[in-house]
Structures are given as C-alpha cells and as structure tokens.
Scaffold this motif. Structure first.
Motif, short mmCIF file in Angstrom:
data_model
loop_
_atom_site.label_atom_id
_atom_site.label_comp_id
_atom_site.label_asym_id
_atom_site.label_seq_id
_atom_site.Cartn_x
_atom_site.Cartn_y
_atom_site.Cartn_z
N CYS A 106 -37.11 -19.66 2.71
CA CYS A 106 -36.53 -20.85 2.14
C CYS A 106 -37.89 -21.17 1.54
O CYS A 106 -39.12 -21.12 1.92
CB CYS A 106 -36.23 -21.92 3.02
N SER A 107 -37.54 -21.86 0.24
CA SER A 107 -38.70 -22.45 -0.48
C SER A 107 -38.52 -23.64 -1.13
O SER A 107 -37.23 -23.98 -1.30
CB SER A 107 -39.30 -21.51 -1.58
N ILE A 116 -36.11 -27.95 -6.38
CA ILE A 116 -35.69 -26.59 -6.52
C ILE A 116 -35.59 -26.02 -5.18
O ILE A 116 -36.96 -25.92 -4.48
CB ILE A 116 -36.17 -25.56 -7.38
N ILE A 117 -34.68 -25.93 -4.32
CA ILE A 117 -34.66 -25.35 -2.94
C ILE A 117 -33.97 -23.98 -2.93
O ILE A 117 -32.70 -23.81 -3.64
CB ILE A 117 -33.90 -26.23 -1.86
N CYS A 118 -34.81 -23.07 -2.44
CA CYS A 118 -34.12 -21.46 -2.30
C CYS A 118 -34.18 -21.28 -1.14
O CYS A 118 -34.97 -21.25 -0.25
CB CYS A 118 -34.77 -20.48 -3.23
N VAL A 119 -32.78 -20.52 -0.68
CA VAL A 119 -32.76 -19.67 0.52
C VAL A 119 -32.41 -18.30 0.22
O VAL A 119 -31.28 -18.27 -0.31
CB VAL A 119 -31.86 -20.57 1.38
N LYS A 120 -33.45 -17.26 0.63
CA LYS A 120 -33.45 -16.10 0.03
C LYS A 120 -33.15 -15.25 1.17
O LYS A 120 -33.99 -15.16 2.06
CB LYS A 120 -34.49 -15.61 -0.80
N ILE A 170 -25.47 -26.07 -7.04
CA ILE A 170 -25.63 -25.09 -6.24
C ILE A 170 -25.34 -23.57 -6.71
O ILE A 170 -24.17 -23.79 -7.36
CB ILE A 170 -25.22 -25.34 -4.89
N GLU A 171 -25.94 -22.51 -6.70
CA GLU A 171 -25.63 -21.32 -7.36
C GLU A 171 -26.12 -20.15 -6.41
O GLU A 171 -26.89 -20.30 -5.61
CB GLU A 171 -25.87 -21.40 -8.51
N ALA A 172 -25.30 -19.21 -6.61
CA ALA A 172 -25.57 -17.94 -6.08
C ALA A 172 -26.09 -16.87 -6.90
O ALA A 172 -25.59 -16.87 -7.90
CB ALA A 172 -24.22 -17.44 -5.24
N ILE A 181 -29.65 -18.35 -2.60
CA ILE A 181 -28.36 -19.64 -2.92
C ILE A 181 -29.65 -20.66 -3.51
O ILE A 181 -30.57 -20.76 -2.83
CB ILE A 181 -27.84 -20.39 -1.78
N LYS A 182 -29.58 -20.94 -4.60
CA LYS A 182 -30.40 -21.74 -5.33
C LYS A 182 -29.83 -23.27 -5.38
O LYS A 182 -28.65 -23.43 -5.80
CB LYS A 182 -30.59 -21.41 -6.73
N ILE A 183 -30.45 -24.23 -4.84
CA ILE A 183 -29.97 -25.52 -5.06
C ILE A 183 -30.94 -26.56 -5.91
O ILE A 183 -32.11 -26.49 -5.82
CB ILE A 183 -30.10 -26.22 -3.85
#
Length: 188
Positions: A106-107, A116-120, A170-172, A181-183
């Motif tokens: 998570c970043s 920008i929050i990303c869960v990879k 939110i996008e995939a 998942i990018k928020i």
C-alpha cells in the motif's frame, strides 16, 4: 442523503443527529461537517492494515505480507468512515485473491493537488473489459471459484461509493506482474 434546498435548511445542521448525516447541496458538492479533529491518511491506512492483519493472523490460507509506504504526510478532509470502508474492502480483496505468501503493498503520496493511494498485489488481475464491472454491485469475476461463498460482489462497489462520496475516483490497473487498485482523491 439530505439535499439542502436553500440556506434556511442549514438551520437543521444545529441538530447533532442531522449534523452527522451526509449532506449534499443541489450543486452536488459534498460538505464535511465533522472538522473537530484532524485525521492523517497514513494513520487511517495503518489502522485498516492492522485490523486486517489481526483478522487473518491465524488463517494459513491468507498469510500475505502487507506493507505501507508513506511518501507524504497528508491530513484527511472528507468522510473518514467512507474512506476507511473503501480501504478495508480493497485490501481485503487483495488478501483474498492474491497468491499465498505474496506481498501486498500500500502506498500514499501527494501529486500536485491530488492524493494517490495504491494497493498493489501479485494477483492475476483482470481483463480491460472487466475494469469497470468489478466496481458494480454483485459482480463476481468469472475466475472466482464457484464454491467460494465468502464474497457477495459488494466490496468494490462499496469502495467505489465511499471514494466517490469524497469526490475521488477508483480504478483497476493490471500489468504483467501485478494488480493495482488506484484511488485518487482531491486535497482539501
């Protein structure tokens, strides 16, 4: 949702029960009435990750490592419960659908006037044609095992709703190596 018809309706906001409701003006702008305390995104995400780690700590089928990289310290200005719910659903999906013993990273960072929050994760990801569908209520990807009764197809729909309540998107994103998942949320 309570629409504000004119400024006289703002008198309702003096009622504590009404004050906690999500309030929308006719223009569609969202108002955050809960400004009594600052919430930091990194603290919020850490809390969500800690809760999920605790939830799955004795489950050998979900032994992923979850990390958080905080590139910028950013205060929260929005609906905290909606963001928390969105993050819980996104990170739980990563735990559920990524390979055993894999990394979920998570970043959070600031990019000009956006957060920008990303869960990879190291999951298979999805086809481009499914990128919008996964955020629809009750959608279950065809790759999900038929005997998997732990999901309803609501998690990412709830996440999308929570992000949109906060004027975000939110996008995939699928690559050859991972699924993200990018928020994206506005600052302020």
């Amino acid at each position: 949702i309570i629409p504000l018809k004119d400024t006289t309706d703002e008198a309702l906001m003096s009622c504590p029960k009404v004050k906690k409701c999500i309030v929308v003006k006719r223009t569609g702008n969202y108002i955050n009435w809960d400004h009594d305390r600052d919430v930091w995104y990194d603290d919020l995400i850490k809390d969500v990750i800690d809760d999920i780690k605790f939830e799955y700590k004795n489950d050998p089928n979900h032994d992923n490592e979850i990390t958080l990289e905080v590139k910028d310290l950013i205060t929260f200005d929005g609906y905290e419960d909606a963001i928390r719910s969105a993050l819980e659903n996104v990170i739980r999906n990563s735990v559920k659908y990524s390979p055993k013993k894999s990394l979920i990273s998570c970043s959070i960072e600031r990019s000009s006037n956006k957060i920008i929050i990303c869960v990879k994760d190291e999951g298979k990801g999805i086809k481009d044609s499914d990128k919008e569908k996964i955020f629809e209520p009750f959608y279950r990807h065809p790759n999900v095992k038929r005997d998997d009764s732990t999901g309803t197809g609501l998690g990412l729909a709830i996440a999308k709703s929570g992000i949109e309540w906060n004027r975000g998107k939110i996008e995939a994103i699928t690559t050859n190596q991972d699924f993200t998942i990018k928020i994206t949320l506005p600052i302020g």
